[in-house]
Design an enzyme around this catalytic site. Structure first.
Site, PDB file in Angstrom:
ATOM      1  N   ARG A 145      -7.955  -0.277   1.992  1.00 56.15           N
ATOM      2  CA  ARG A 145      -8.548   0.862   2.689  1.00 56.15           C
ATOM      3  C   ARG A 145      -9.637   0.406   3.653  1.00 56.15           C
ATOM      4  NH1 ARG A 145      -6.585   5.439   0.706  1.00 56.15           N
ATOM      5  NH2 ARG A 145      -5.817   5.460  -1.420  1.00 56.15           N
ATOM      6  N   TYR A 176       1.665  21.371 -28.684  1.00 58.82           N
ATOM      7  CA  TYR A 176       0.642  20.913 -27.739  1.00 58.82           C
ATOM      8  C   TYR A 176       0.677  21.686 -26.431  1.00 58.82           C
ATOM      9  CZ  TYR A 176       0.520  16.547 -30.478  1.00 58.82           C
ATOM     10  OH  TYR A 176       0.411  15.617 -31.460  1.00 58.82           O
ATOM     11  N   TYR A 208      -0.217   6.794 -10.048  1.00 62.48           N
ATOM     12  CA  TYR A 208       0.246   5.445  -9.730  1.00 62.48           C
ATOM     13  C   TYR A 208       1.719   5.252 -10.126  1.00 62.48           C
ATOM     14  CZ  TYR A 208      -4.667   4.928  -8.880  1.00 62.48           C
ATOM     15  OH  TYR A 208      -5.923   5.120  -8.374  1.00 62.48           O
ATOM     16  N   MET A 251      -1.679  13.422  -8.738  1.00 60.30           N
ATOM     17  CA  MET A 251      -2.381  12.878  -7.576  1.00 60.30           C
ATOM     18  C   MET A 251      -2.301  13.809  -6.372  1.00 60.30           C
ATOM     19  SD  MET A 251      -2.073   8.872  -6.728  1.00 60.30           S
ATOM     20  CE  MET A 251      -3.190   7.734  -7.540  1.00 60.30           C
ATOM     21  N   GLY A 252      -3.176  13.536  -5.457  1.00 59.66           N
ATOM     22  CA  GLY A 252      -3.282  14.343  -4.239  1.00 59.66           C
ATOM     23  C   GLY A 252      -4.764  14.554  -4.024  1.00 59.66           C
ATOM     24  N   ARG A 253      -5.348  13.694  -3.160  1.00 55.89           N
ATOM     25  CA  ARG A 253      -6.810  13.625  -3.128  1.00 55.89           C
ATOM     26  C   ARG A 253      -7.466  14.920  -2.662  1.00 55.89           C
ATOM     27  NH1 ARG A 253      -8.571   8.536  -0.248  1.00 55.89           N
ATOM     28  NH2 ARG A 253      -8.109   9.797   1.567  1.00 55.89           N
ATOM     29  N   ARG A 269       3.785   6.118  -6.811  1.00 61.09           N
ATOM     30  CA  ARG A 269       3.490   5.650  -5.448  1.00 61.09           C
ATOM     31  C   ARG A 269       4.354   4.481  -4.994  1.00 61.09           C
ATOM     32  NH1 ARG A 269      -2.798   5.169  -4.225  1.00 61.09           N
ATOM     33  NH2 ARG A 269      -2.502   3.255  -5.409  1.00 61.09           N
ATOM     34  N   ASP A 304      -6.933   8.945   7.343  1.00 64.65           N
ATOM     35  CA  ASP A 304      -8.039   8.057   7.713  1.00 64.65           C
ATOM     36  C   ASP A 304      -7.528   6.878   8.546  1.00 64.65           C
ATOM     37  OD1 ASP A 304     -10.086   9.511   6.496  1.00 64.65           O
ATOM     38  OD2 ASP A 304      -9.746   8.572   4.551  1.00 64.65           O
ATOM     39  N   LYS A 344       2.046   8.260   6.847  1.00 61.35           N
ATOM     40  CA  LYS A 344       2.360   7.874   5.461  1.00 61.35           C
ATOM     41  C   LYS A 344       1.406   8.543   4.510  1.00 61.35           C
ATOM     42  CE  LYS A 344      -0.354   5.867   3.458  1.00 61.35           C
ATOM     43  NZ  LYS A 344      -1.474   5.203   2.779  1.00 61.35           N
ATOM     44  N   THR A 345       1.827   9.057   3.426  1.00 60.05           N
ATOM     45  CA  THR A 345       1.006   9.358   2.254  1.00 60.05           C
ATOM     46  C   THR A 345       1.829  10.192   1.279  1.00 60.05           C
ATOM     47  OG1 THR A 345      -0.964  10.362   1.284  1.00 60.05           O
ATOM     48  CG2 THR A 345      -0.207  11.384   3.303  1.00 60.05           C
ATOM     49  N   ILE A 346       1.715   9.851   0.001  1.00 62.57           N
ATOM     50  CA  ILE A 346       2.403  10.673  -0.997  1.00 62.57           C
ATOM     51  C   ILE A 346       1.768  12.061  -1.045  1.00 62.57           C
ATOM     52  CG2 ILE A 346       3.101   8.717  -2.435  1.00 62.57           C
ATOM     53  CD1 ILE A 346       0.825   9.731  -4.420  1.00 62.57           C
ATOM     54  N   ASP A 347       0.501  12.171  -0.605  1.00 62.67           N
ATOM     55  CA  ASP A 347      -0.224  13.439  -0.732  1.00 62.67           C
ATOM     56  C   ASP A 347       0.376  14.554   0.133  1.00 62.67           C
ATOM     57  OD1 ASP A 347      -1.812  11.921  -2.308  1.00 62.67           O
ATOM     58  OD2 ASP A 347      -3.648  12.166  -1.142  1.00 62.67           O
ATOM     59  N   GLY A 405      -3.267   3.931   0.395  1.00 64.33           N
ATOM     60  CA  GLY A 405      -2.470   3.883  -0.832  1.00 64.33           C
ATOM     61  C   GLY A 405      -0.995   3.668  -0.531  1.00 64.33           C
TER      62      GLY A 405
END
Ligand code: FBP
Length: 568
Positions: free
Chosen positions: A155, A253, A435, A260-262, A438, A186, A212-215, A91
C-alpha cells in the site's frame, strides 16, 4: 513449483476479450461524450482544475472508445517498440494475474518488438527500481490463478515531491512509455497524481489505472464493477451457506459473520442476496437511519427474542467490516482519533503503553467521543489505535466488530431475561471472512473481465493517453459485446478530508439505498428473518454448464436492468 491438477487444468482456460479488442492490429480509438456524466459539482471541479492544471481538461474531451470506426477514426497503433511498466497495488483481488497476462498478450500484438516490465512489491518497487521483465513464458504459470504473487503488492504511496521525482527518474531510466497501476481508489488516486506530475515536468511517460478491489466500491455509472469482487463474494457465499446449513442442523448458535469491505457494504449485500441469512446489516442504511450502536443491538435483540418465541435459538447475521465507521458516534470517534493520531503520532509512539496512550487521548478527545471511547470493550479500544495505512485509513480488518456486537447483545439479552422478556439461551460463534476470498482463483467472469482490462490498458498505452482508467462496460451483455474504453481518472475524483487536510481522491461508491439492487434486497430480506430461507450458493464452478460457470454478480445484473430470476 508444485502444480495441482486444478491449477494445471485451470491455466488452460482461455479468457475471451470483447470483439473490439480481438484484432489489435486493426484497433481504432475515438473520443466519445462521457455518458452518463460523472462531473463533480462546480466548486469541486474548479478546485480540481487548479490542482491538476494539465490533465483536468481531459474530463471535457470525454471517453476514449475502442473499436472499428471506419476510415475517419485514428489508428492508435505505433510502429515503434512500446515499453509498458505494470505494478500491483493495495489488497490482492482475484484476476490480477490475468490483467498482466492481458497486457503482455496485447503488447505482443500491438507492438511486436514491445516489452512489459513489472515492478515488484507494489509502488515501493518503482521507487526501489525493483523491476523484472514479463513475457508470455513468465506469465504462463500464473494464468487464471488468484493472488498477486507474480509481482507482490503493497500500500506504499508515491505522493511527496521527492518520491514523484524519483519515480520519474526510474520510469525514464527504464525507457518506459507507460505505467499501468492496478489498484483500488487510493492507488488510482496515486495514478492521477503521477500522471499530472509527469505531464507537468515534461515527461513523455503516461499513466493508466485499472479498477481492482474485492470491495466493489469503485463502481459508478461508467465503471460497472471492479475485478475480484465476483470471485471473492462467491467464496464468502459458499462459506456463509455452509455455516447456515450447520446452524440449521445443530440449532444452537447465532453465527456472526463479519465480511470484508473497508467502507461500502457491497460485499455483504451481494453475499446476502446469494445466501439469504437471518439478518444482513448494511452500513449505508445504518448511516441513513442514524442508528447508534445501541439501536443496532436492540434491532438484533428483537429478532433473537421473536425467534426464541418460535423455538429458534439460532441464525446467521452478516456484519459488514465497514459498519463501524457508519455508526454516528463511532464515526465521530474514529474521525477525531485519526486527526489526533496524525498530529501526535510521534508523541503517542513515545508513550509506554496502551494505558498511557488512552489517558492522553481522553484529554484530546471531545467530551462525547471520550465517553464513546471509554464505553467500548478494551480490545476494541486497542484495535482502534492500531497503525493507520499509508493513506490514513484505520485498519478496519483488525477491528472485531462482530465480537463487539456479541458482547453488547449478551448484556442486553441478560437484562431482557432478568425482566422476563426473553426466554432463550443465546449461543453464538463469530467469524471473519476476508483474506479467505482475496486470492481465490478468479471465476470465469473475473478471468475474462481482468484479461480484457489488461488488453484495454495496453490499448490505452498505445494511444499515449495519460491519466485514464482502463474500463470495460456492458458487462451484463455477452462477452463479445463488452465495450472497452478509457475514462479520465479526474472525472471520478472528489475532495475529502484525510489526515486533517483536504485531498483529491477517487470517490468511493457506497451502496445506493435507492438503487435497484438494494431495493430488491430490502424486499427479499423481510421473509429471511423468521423463515430460515437460507440459500445454498455452493462453491465457485470453473468447469461445467455455462449456467453455473458464467454468471455475473446478482447486484450487477440488478443494477443494469437484468432480471434476477433469469440470471440466477
Ligand atoms: P483494496 O481496497 O486495496 O482492494 O483492499 C481492500 C481490502 O481487502 C479491504 O476489504 C480490507 O479492509 C483491506 O483490504 C485489508 O487490507 P490489508 O491487506 O492491508 O490487511
Amino acid at each position: 513449483m508444485a502444480i495441482s491438477p486444478f491449477q494445471k487444468t485451470r491455466a488452460e482456460y482461455q479468457p475471451q476479450a470483447p470483439s473490439c479488442l480481438q484484432d489489435l492490429q486493426q484497433l481504432q480509438s475515438r473520443f466519445a461524450s462521457m455518458q452518463p456524466q460523472l462531473s463533480a459539482d462546480a466548486k469541486t471541479a474548479s478546485a480540481l482544475g487548479e490542482l491538476f492544471p494539465h490533465t483536468f481538461k481531459q474530463t471535457e474531451r470525454g471517453l476514449i472508445e475502442f473499436g472499428a470506426f471506419g476510415d475517419s477514426a485514428k489508428n492508435p497503433g505505433e510502429a515503434r517498440a512500446l515499453h509498458v511498466g505494470v505494478v500491483l497495488s493495495g489488497g490482492p483481488a482475484p484476476g490480477g494475474h490475468n490483467v498482466i497476462w492481458g497486457i503482455v498478450d496485447a503488447i505482443r500484438s500491438l507492438s511486436p518488438r514491445g516489452r512489459v516490465t513489472g515492478f515488484r512489491g507494489g509502488p515501493a518497487g518503482i521507487l526501489a527500481n525493483d523491476a523484472m521483465q514479463l513475457s508470455a513464458d513468465s506469465v504462463q504459470p500464473y494464468r487464471n490463478s488468484g493472488g498477486f504473487d507474480l509481482l507482490g503488492t503493497s500500500r506504499s504511496k508515491i505522493d511527496t515531491p521527492e518520491k514523484l521525482a524519483k519515480c520519474r527518474s526510474v520510469l525514464e531510466g527504464l525507457e518506459l512509455d507507460a505505467l499501468v497501476i492496478i489498484g483500488g481508489d487510493d492507488s488510482n488516486t496515486n495514478a492521477a497524481v503521477l500522471a499530472e506530475y509527469l505531464v507537468g515536468v515534461g515527461s513523455a511517460v503516461t499513466v493508466i489505472g485499472v479498477p481492482k478491489t474485492i470491495d466493489g466500491d469503485m463502481q459508478n455509472a461508467l465503471v460497472e464493477t471492479t475485478f475480484g469482487f465476483d470471485s471473492a463474494v462467491r467464496v464468502y457465499a459458499e462459506l456463509v451457506s455452509n455455516i447456515s446449513r450447520d446452524t440449521l442442523s445443530g440449532r444452537k448458535y447465532y453465527h456472526f459473520v463479519r465480511l470484508m469491505g473497508r467502507a461500502a457494504s457491497h460485499i455483504t449485500m451481494e453475499v446476502a442476496l446469494q445466501t439469504q441469512p437471518t439478518i444482513a446489516l448494511i452500513a449505508e442504511e445504518v448511516a441513513a437511519k442514524k442508528q447508534t450502536l445501541y439501536a443496532i443491538v436492540t434491532q438484533i435483540a428483537e429478532v433473537v427474542k421473536e425467534r426464541a418465541d418460535q423455538g429458534k435459538h439460532y441464525g446467521v447475521i452478516l456484519v459488514p467490516e465497514g459498519i463501524i465507521e457508519f455508526i454516528p458516534e463511532m464515526r465521530a470517534l474514529i474521525s477525531e482519533l485519526n486527526q489526533i493520531i496524525a498530529e501526535h503520532h510521534e508523541y503517542l509512539a513515545s508513550l509506554s503503553g496502551f494505558t498511557e496512550q488512552s489517558e492522553y487521548l481522553h484529554r484530546k478527545l471531545s467530551r462525547d467521543t471520550s465517553y464513546t471511547f471509554s464505553g467500548l470493550p478494551i480490545d476494541i479500544q486497542r484495535q482502534l489505535l492500531m497503525d493507520r495505512d499509508p493513506h490514513g485509513n484505520v485498519a478496519l480488518s483488525r477491528i472485531e466488530t462482530e465480537k463487539l456486537l456479541i458482547e453488547l447483545l449478551v448484556s442486553h439479552l441478560n437484562e431482557e431475561k432478568a425482566e422476563g422478556r426473553y426466554r432463550g439461551n443465546f449461543g453464538y460463534q463469530h467469524h471473519f471472512l476476508g483474506y479467505e476470498g482475496r486470492c481465490a482463483a478468479p471465476t470465469n467472469f473475473d478471468a475474462n473481465y481482468a484479461y480484457s482490462l489488461g488488453r484495454t490498458a495496453a490499448a490505452l498505452a498505445s494511444t499515449r493517453a495519460t491519466g485514464y482508467m482502463a474500463v470495460v462496460r456492458n458487462l451484463s451483455n455477452n462477452k463479445a459485446e463488452w465495450q472497452a474504453c478509457g475514462v479520465p481518472l479526474l472525472a471520478m475524483m472528489t475532495l475529502e478530508q484525510r489526515g486533517g487536510t483536504t485531498k483529491p481522491v477517487i470517490k468511493k461508491t457506497l451502496v445506493d439505498l435507492d438503487g435497484p439492487a438494494f431495493q430488491y434486497f430490502a424486499e427479499q430480506r423481510k421473509s429471511w428473518v423468521h423463515a430460515d430461507d437460507f440459500r445454498y450458493a455452493g462453491p465457485i464452478q470453473y468447469f461445467g454448464p455455462l449456467a453455473l460457470t458464467d454468471r455475473i454478480p446478482l447486484s450487477l445484473a440488478l443494477q443494469h436492468g437484468g432480471s434476477p430470476l433469469t440470471n440466477w
